[in-house]
Design an enzyme around this catalytic site. Structure first.
Site, PDB file in Angstrom:
ATOM      1  CE1 TYR A 191      -3.297  -0.413   8.862  1.00 34.81           C
ATOM      2  CE2 TYR A 191      -5.337  -0.818  10.063  1.00 34.81           C
ATOM      3  CZ  TYR A 191      -4.668  -0.336   8.952  1.00 34.81           C
ATOM      4  OH  TYR A 191      -5.379   0.226   7.924  1.00 34.81           O
ATOM      5  CG  ASP A 208      -2.610  -0.513   5.574  1.00 37.11           C
ATOM      6  OD1 ASP A 208      -1.452  -0.956   5.516  1.00 37.11           O
ATOM      7  OD2 ASP A 208      -2.861   0.691   5.765  1.00 37.11           O
ATOM      8  CD  GLU A 264      -3.021   1.005   2.233  1.00 36.21           C
ATOM      9  OE1 GLU A 264      -3.392   2.011   2.833  1.00 36.21           O
ATOM     10  OE2 GLU A 264      -3.506  -0.123   2.433  1.00 36.21           O
TER      11      GLU A 264
END
Length: 689
Positions: A303, A98, A8
């Site tokens: 994350y 992600d 990403e």
């Protein structure tokens, strides 16, 4: 075999590349990366030329087939990846975006636009540590995995739904209102929340009230009515009458002490991190997200765009690695050692459903630090503040509870009753981590006994006025969006909204707030949000339309979740979505929008044609439409205020503005217009440099 891995972001690509070089896999991998979204759904006129007209008779606009276009800002990246796919023979693609719905959207919107037909494997991890990347590369998920496929479908239909609602209702509102009025399924209910509070503040009429306070030396007590349990009096006459009946002493009538044991709060979701950062440091929600993303890319935290406050069991069982990482920091060394010396306490925490629960996980687990130490990494002051918030919360769940004795005493003087409260800290527990943030200390009552008589040193009347409800801050508005069920009456819909975790997501709420500011519907006033007259007019004109209510986003978020869970087919969702879009657009077209004309803020005279330069959403432009003079409101992340624009047009330098250069380095400089071009004016270096 040969694969192309598409990450990403470039930073994630480099992290995966580094780990891959140390591995032996039965296939070869080439690497490339996006820069977030590289494509977007086409604008209406790109489907049909007639849709360029803002005509109510053309609504609703529903494309027969949804197509993507390349984003201008990502054109170079798109073409580079497209060329790689054309000139190399690959057996499959690895989607390393992600791990979540938005990551699926970013990858598959590109995949469809570029016309790729290769099989796809999913690289799935919530961390960017070497160990997590190693495991994810060894355990790629097939694109046909049911969860991945459902997640992909939900992501695509969420994008389409937002396109249909946003563009159709925005056009209807704009045509009816006579000026640009943006509408969105999350944005508009959020605006309504702020407007409702703003009207409460504007319509509030302060009312005087009175209280009676006793000074008993070591503590103070307030009068109250035992019949109503109320401690406020409406008139001065009532207060003076009670004051005249008070004697010289007060007798202890009752003492109640209750011990409260409070364990540490759950770990951070993004929402909780944003609220805490706003409370302690005044960071906006978007600032906190940006800082957390930077820490994630530096592999220091997991994350950040997560709704979950829980850890999975498998992660928690290896939590000692994260704790040992914190042991290297001076702030936590001794505390971590105490925790590690109590393995029973660690196991008790791991078994607690408050902190570790596989059933309460969303796409990602709670935010926590990784096993990567800060070491010599250069972190900004803001990054250090956020890192330490996350570190403290992790340590707290393994520490003893906060224990306090709450005491309430009832006193009587002649026939009048008084109350006093005090708190005695028995064990500070995990709260020692937060001593620096405490604004006041707990005050205990002195030792008291029943029937004890205490001399009254002073008795006085306190004159006060009622206060309006507080305007929303970043913290309280995020909380209101998360708990949006409070704003609806239907119990079933309240539950749906609770299950859907409010309106928006942790990843999008900050963006929604900033968008409302940028289009002039709400404004920051210090740390608070204030609805503008424009925002108030929009909500009052729309009235009871369901786009204003959180119910709309709750119902459709639930349907998207049903797609992910396999309880609703994509086809059925789309059928229901089209029916709703047609119905709600028709209803919107029939509205009477009474929105005041926007008052243009003039910042000066145009240097090219001499006409007025006015403030717009994105910058300061010449009011002469034929003139192209323009100053952007944002330059290299630096904000150009109307005051700055006035100075520029008058040939003066702006204040010092904080810019972010292409290298990522930040610094301050002033701006000046030289021959109609902006130039930086840097501060003169000091002698010692």
């Amino acid at each position: 075999m040969k694969a192309l891995l598409i990450a990403e972001k470039p930073s994630l690509m480099r992290d995966i590349q580094k780990v891959y070089k140390k591995m032996q896999l039965p296939y070869e991998i080439d690497f490339t990366s996006f820069v977030g979204h590289v494509v977007e759904l086409k604008e209406p006129h790109e489907y049909k030329a007639e849709w360029k007209k803002w005509d109510l008779n053309l609504l609703p606009m529903i494309p027969e087939r949804y197509e993507f276009r390349v984003k201008k800002s990502a054109y170079k990246v798109y073409k580079e990846i497209e060329q790689v796919l054309k000139t190399n023979r690959y057996d499959f693609i690895i989607n390393a975006c992600d791990a979540g719905m938005e990551g699926e959207n970013i990858f598959y919107s590109f995949y469809k636009r570029v016309g790729c037909k290769l099989p796809v494997k999913r690289f799935w991890t919530s961390q960017t540590t070497d160990n997590a990347i190693f495991k994810a590369l060894l355990n790629l998920i097939d694109e046909q995995d049911l969860l991945i496929r459902n997640l992909r479908n939900a992501a695509m239909y969420r994008t389409i739904f937002d396109w249909l609602i946003g563009l159709n209702l925005t056009r209807a509102a704009t045509v009816k209102g006579g000026r640009i009025i943006k509408i969105g399924r999350v944005m508009t209910p959020t605006l309504a929340i702020v407007v409702k509070r703003e009207l409460e503040v504007l319509q509030f009429k302060p009312e005087p009230y009175f209280q009676i306070e006793l000074d008993l030396g070591q503590f103070k007590a307030l009068w109250f009515s035992p019949k109503t349990n109320e401690n406020k009096l409406k008139t001065m006459e009532e207060a003076q009458s009670i004051l005249s009946r008070i004697g010289n002493t007060a007798t202890v009538q009752d003492i109640k002490t209750e011990r409260k044991t409070m364990s540490a709060p759950p770990l951070h979701s993004l929402l909780e991190l944003q609220k805490e950062a706003n409370k302690f440091f005044g960071f906006t929600s978007s600032e906190t997200l940006k800082i957390a993303q930077s820490l994630y890319e530096k592999k220091l935290i997991t994350y950040p765009r997560t709704e979950s406050k829980h850890l999975p069991t498998s992660f928690a069982q290896n939590i000692k690695m994260q704790l040992q990482t914190l042991a290297s920091l001076n702030e936590y060394g001794s505390i971590v050692q105490e925790v590690l010396n109590r393995p029973d306490a660690i196991q008790r925490t791991i078994r607690s459903k408050k902190y570790v629960d596989d059933k309460k996980l969303t796409d990602h687990h709670a935010i926590t630090v990784t096993e990567v130490a800060i070491g010599k990494k250069k972190l900004s002051l803001q990054e250090l503040k956020i890192y330490h918030l996350i570190a403290r919360r992790l340590l707290a769940i393994f520490m003893p509870a906060y224990v306090i004795d709450k005491t309430a005493v009832l006193l009587k003087s002649n026939e009048e009753f008084f109350k006093a409260n005090g708190n005695m800290v028995i064990d500070k527990g995990y709260t020692i981590l937060y001593d620096a943030f405490k604004k006041k200390q707990e005050l205990p009552l002195p030792p008291l006994q029943l029937s004890m008589q205490l001399p009254i040193k002073d008795a006085k009347i306190l004159s006060k006025v009622t206060e309006p409800p507080a305007r929303y801050t970043d913290s309280t508005l995020l909380d209101a969006m998360f708990h949006a069920g409070r704003f609806i009456e239907d119990k079933e819909l309240q539950k749906i909204l609770k299950d859907a975790e409010g309106i928006g997501t942790s990843a999008t709420r900050a963006e929604i707030i900033e968008k409302l500011i940028s289009i002039g519907m709400i404004a920051r006033e210090g740390k608070s949000f204030k609805a503008t007259q424009f925002g108030i007019d929009v909500i009052q004109s729309i009235g009871e339309h369901d786009i204003v209510s959180p119910e709309l986003t709750a119902i459709w978020s639930k349907k998207l979740k049903d797609i992910v869970d396999g309880q609703l087919s994509s086809g059925q969702f789309y059928k229901e979505m089209l029916a709703y879009v047609k119905q709600t657009t028709d209803g919107f077209v029939s509205l009477n929008l009474n929105v005041a004309e926007k008052q243009m803020v003039v910042v000066g005279k145009c240097l090219q044609c001499g006409q007025a330069v006015v403030e717009g959403f994105k910058g300061y432009s010449c009011s002469n439409k034929a003139c192209k003079f323009f100053i952007s409101k944002t330059i290299m992340k630096g904000k150009i205020t109307p005051t700055d624009a006035k100075k520029l047009l008058n040939g003066k330098e702006t204040r010092e503005i904080r810019f972010t250069w292409k290298s990522g380095k930040k610094g301050k400089a002033k701006l000046k217009l030289v021959n109609e071009k902006l130039e930086f004016v840097f501060p003169a270096p000091t002698k010692d440099k």
